[in-house]
Write an enzyme that holds these catalytic residues in place. Structure first.
Site, PDB file in Angstrom:
ATOM      1  N   LEU A 137     124.821  54.798 -48.468  1.00  0.00           N
ATOM      2  CA  LEU A 137     125.903  55.047 -49.425  1.00  0.00           C
ATOM      3  C   LEU A 137     125.728  54.208 -50.689  1.00  0.00           C
ATOM      4  CD1 LEU A 137     128.663  56.388 -50.050  1.00  0.00           C
ATOM      5  CD2 LEU A 137     129.701  54.344 -49.049  1.00  0.00           C
ATOM      6  N   TYR A 138     125.480  52.921 -50.516  1.00  0.00           N
ATOM      7  CA  TYR A 138     125.329  52.044 -51.679  1.00  0.00           C
ATOM      8  C   TYR A 138     124.116  52.429 -52.520  1.00  0.00           C
ATOM      9  CZ  TYR A 138     128.928  49.099 -49.577  1.00  0.00           C
ATOM     10  OH  TYR A 138     130.094  48.626 -49.048  1.00  0.00           O
TER      11      TYR A 138
END
Length: 51
Positions: free
Chosen positions: A27-28
Site C-alpha cells: 500500500l505504501y
C-alpha cells in the site's frame, strides 16, 4: 495534509513499518513511499516519500 506540508515546509514524509506486514508495504509503495535503508529505535524499517 497539503496545508500542513506547506505550513511546516516538509519536504519528506517518514513512516516506520514491520517487515512482515507485506500488505502495508504494498500500500505504501503504491502511494510513493520507498525504503531508505534505515531503521528506527524499535528496529522497524523506515520508508520515506518526497512531497
Amino acid at each position: 495534509m497539503g496545508s500542513r506540508l506547506e505550513e511546516y515546509d516538509c519536504p519528506e514524509i517518514y513512516l516506520s513499518i514491520v517487515e512482515d506486514n507485506q500488505a502495508a508495504i504494498h500500500l505504501y509503495r503504491k502511494f510513493g513511499f520507498a525504503f531508505n535503508g534505515e531503521s528506527d529505535y524499535n528496529n522497524e524499517r523506515l520508508m520515506v516519500k518526497k512531497v
